[in-house]
Design a protein around this motif. Structure first.
Motif, PDB file in Angstrom:
ATOM      1  N   UNK A  93      82.461  29.694  29.734  1.00  0.00           N
ATOM      2  CA  UNK A  93      81.432  30.698  29.456  1.00  0.00           C
ATOM      3  C   UNK A  93      81.253  31.626  30.651  1.00  0.00           C
ATOM      4  N   UNK A  94      81.263  31.056  31.862  1.00  0.00           N
ATOM      5  CA  UNK A  94      81.093  31.874  33.056  1.00  0.00           C
ATOM      6  C   UNK A  94      82.199  32.898  33.225  1.00  0.00           C
ATOM      7  N   UNK A  95      83.426  32.485  32.955  1.00  0.00           N
ATOM      8  CA  UNK A  95      84.553  33.418  33.084  1.00  0.00           C
ATOM      9  C   UNK A  95      84.429  34.557  32.071  1.00  0.00           C
ATOM     10  N   UNK A  96      84.056  34.215  30.830  1.00  0.00           N
ATOM     11  CA  UNK A  96      83.890  35.268  29.827  1.00  0.00           C
ATOM     12  C   UNK A  96      82.742  36.203  30.213  1.00  0.00           C
ATOM     13  N   UNK A  97      81.671  35.634  30.730  1.00  0.00           N
ATOM     14  CA  UNK A  97      80.538  36.460  31.154  1.00  0.00           C
ATOM     15  C   UNK A  97      80.964  37.446  32.234  1.00  0.00           C
ATOM     16  N   UNK A  98      81.757  36.987  33.197  1.00  0.00           N
ATOM     17  CA  UNK A  98      82.270  37.894  34.234  1.00  0.00           C
ATOM     18  C   UNK A  98      83.054  39.043  33.610  1.00  0.00           C
ATOM     19  N   UNK A  99      83.915  38.703  32.661  1.00  0.00           N
ATOM     20  CA  UNK A  99      84.765  39.726  32.037  1.00  0.00           C
ATOM     21  C   UNK A  99      83.910  40.751  31.294  1.00  0.00           C
ATOM     22  N   UNK A 100      82.975  40.260  30.498  1.00  0.00           N
ATOM     23  CA  UNK A 100      82.146  41.163  29.701  1.00  0.00           C
ATOM     24  C   UNK A 100      81.303  42.057  30.601  1.00  0.00           C
ATOM     25  N   UNK A 101      80.682  41.477  31.609  1.00  0.00           N
ATOM     26  CA  UNK A 101      79.869  42.282  32.524  1.00  0.00           C
ATOM     27  C   UNK A 101      80.718  43.340  33.212  1.00  0.00           C
ATOM     28  N   UNK A 102      81.897  42.939  33.692  1.00  0.00           N
ATOM     29  CA  UNK A 102      82.787  43.891  34.373  1.00  0.00           C
ATOM     30  C   UNK A 102      83.082  45.096  33.498  1.00  0.00           C
ATOM     31  N   UNK A 103      83.433  44.847  32.248  1.00  0.00           N
ATOM     32  CA  UNK A 103      83.900  45.957  31.418  1.00  0.00           C
ATOM     33  C   UNK A 103      82.764  46.717  30.738  1.00  0.00           C
ATOM     34  N   UNK A 104      81.621  46.064  30.529  1.00  0.00           N
ATOM     35  CA  UNK A 104      80.442  46.837  30.128  1.00  0.00           C
ATOM     36  C   UNK A 104      80.093  47.831  31.238  1.00  0.00           C
ATOM     37  N   UNK A 105      80.107  47.368  32.478  1.00  0.00           N
ATOM     38  CA  UNK A 105      79.821  48.272  33.596  1.00  0.00           C
ATOM     39  C   UNK A 105      80.866  49.378  33.692  1.00  0.00           C
ATOM     40  N   UNK A 106      82.122  49.051  33.430  1.00  0.00           N
ATOM     41  CA  UNK A 106      83.168  50.083  33.463  1.00  0.00           C
ATOM     42  C   UNK A 106      82.864  51.206  32.480  1.00  0.00           C
ATOM     43  N   UNK A 107      82.501  50.817  31.256  1.00  0.00           N
ATOM     44  CA  UNK A 107      82.190  51.848  30.257  1.00  0.00           C
ATOM     45  C   UNK A 107      80.870  52.551  30.580  1.00  0.00           C
ATOM     46  N   UNK A 108      79.901  51.791  31.025  1.00  0.00           N
ATOM     47  CA  UNK A 108      78.592  52.365  31.365  1.00  0.00           C
ATOM     48  C   UNK A 108      78.709  53.408  32.460  1.00  0.00           C
ATOM     49  N   UNK A 109      79.582  53.160  33.457  1.00  0.00           N
ATOM     50  CA  UNK A 109      79.696  54.056  34.604  1.00  0.00           C
ATOM     51  C   UNK A 109      80.937  54.960  34.538  1.00  0.00           C
ATOM     52  N   UNK A 110      81.506  55.131  33.324  1.00  0.00           N
ATOM     53  CA  UNK A 110      82.584  56.096  33.074  1.00  0.00           C
ATOM     54  C   UNK A 110      83.850  55.837  33.889  1.00  0.00           C
ATOM     55  N   UNK A 111      84.195  54.578  34.118  1.00  0.00           N
ATOM     56  CA  UNK A 111      85.342  54.284  34.975  1.00  0.00           C
ATOM     57  C   UNK A 111      86.658  54.799  34.389  1.00  0.00           C
ATOM     58  N   UNK A 112      86.831  54.720  33.062  1.00  0.00           N
ATOM     59  CA  UNK A 112      88.069  55.245  32.486  1.00  0.00           C
ATOM     60  C   UNK A 112      88.186  56.748  32.701  1.00  0.00           C
TER      61      UNK A 112
END
Length: 309
Positions: A93-112
């Motif tokens: 669960x912790x590993x998935x949480x890290x992944x989801x948080x990372x990529x939510x932040x990527x989209x939230x902060x326009x990283x692409x």
């Protein structure tokens, strides 16, 4: 006492060492070198070829190597009458949480967008709203989805989850049942899919669902590849209705070299690494379930084959 092990990652010796810490006399046989199949009582596996488990006449229980079980239930000869479990583990669960948080932040902060600007030598600012003003929605509120929802809430995001039944998680709005799914989608700017794969959820990420998201929404699929209709995603990205996508799972893995996802400027790909079972953590759970099987006790994290989870 023999256990058949099958994984798509070359860590079999590590798994053997960890399992033998808890059950020293357990003989771990690595598929396809199974020896006498009649001696095998347990199977711990990921993506076992169809029909293989049915050959084991004295098999007593099957343990999935991960949280998902669709890879086993897709086998028409899978022994559904046997005790059957999956992994629910804090580290998973912790590993998935890290992944989801990372990529939510990527989209939230326009990283692409910034990645593309860097390639083109463009200096242009994009101002993200506060996290509290960004609506994140999680499809699937099991152990993985609930863990991700809690972490995103702690970061200040406006988080909601959708599931079959109501969930009570502090700070996370619960939508449930088919009647509430459209309302959930209408308020979701970043959609995370963590559903189990069942006949009801296959192809759920399709053009009809995308149309119900706000214009400019992004998606993250860390559930299963068959949740997504590939061509519908490309269409929604190309039309501008969706702003981007992060994909960790695919219908065919490894993703074929000629697949259009590789070259699409609005898609970020990771090779099914969002959350991987850790032998050091999961072996204790598997060993406990072996002991429970031998004692005729119910398994931890038992799976209902009819529900698919």
């Amino acid at each position: 006492m023999a256990l058949l092990f099958k994984s798509n990652i070359d860590r079999a010796d590590w798994w053997r060492r960890e399992l033998n810490k808890y059950i020293p006399d357990l003989e771990v046989r690595i598929w396809p070198d199974i020896g006498n199949p009649d001696e095998i009582e347990f199977a711990l596996c990921w993506k076992m070829p169809h029909g293989e488990l049915a050959k084991l006449k004295n098999l007593r229980a099957v343990y999935s190597l991960g949280a998902g079980v669709d890879h086993l239930l897709a086998d028409p000869d899978f022994p559904r009458h046997l005790p059957f479990s999956r992994v629910i583990d804090p580290n998973l669960t912790g590993r998935m949480t890290e992944y989801v948080v990372q990529h939510v932040l990527n989209h939230h902060r326009f990283c692409q967008t910034y990645d593309a600007q860097q390639r083109d030598g463009v200096w242009k600012e994009h101002f993200a709203p506060f996290a509290s003003e960004r609506k994140v929605g999680i499809l699937g509120m099991g152990a993985l989805g609930s863990g991700s929802a809690r972490a995103l809430h702690l970061l200040g995001f406006d988080v909601a989850g959708w599931s079959k039944s109501r969930k009570n998680i502090e700070g996370v709005e619960s939508f449930f049942g088919d009647d509430q799914r459209d309302a959930f989608l209408a308020r979701t700017e970043i959609l995370v899919c963590l559903l189990p794969l069942t006949p009801e959820t296959e192809n759920i990420l399709n053009r009809d669902l995308f149309a119900k998201l706000p214009k400019g929404a992004a998606i993250i699929n860390a559930g299963r590849g068959p949740h997504l209709v590939d061509e519908d995603l490309i269409e929604a990205l190309d039309s501008g209705h969706l702003s981007g996508a992060t994909l960790d799972v695919f219908r065919i893995e490894p993703l074929p070299a000629d697949h259009p996802f590789w070259r699409h400027p609005k898609i970020r790909i990771t090779p099914h690494v969002a959350s991987i079972s850790d032998p050091a953590s999961v072996a204790k759970l598997v060993a406990e379930n072996i002991i429970r099987t031998k004692n005729g006790e119910p398994l931890l994290n038992a799976v209902d084959p009819e529900k698919g989870y």
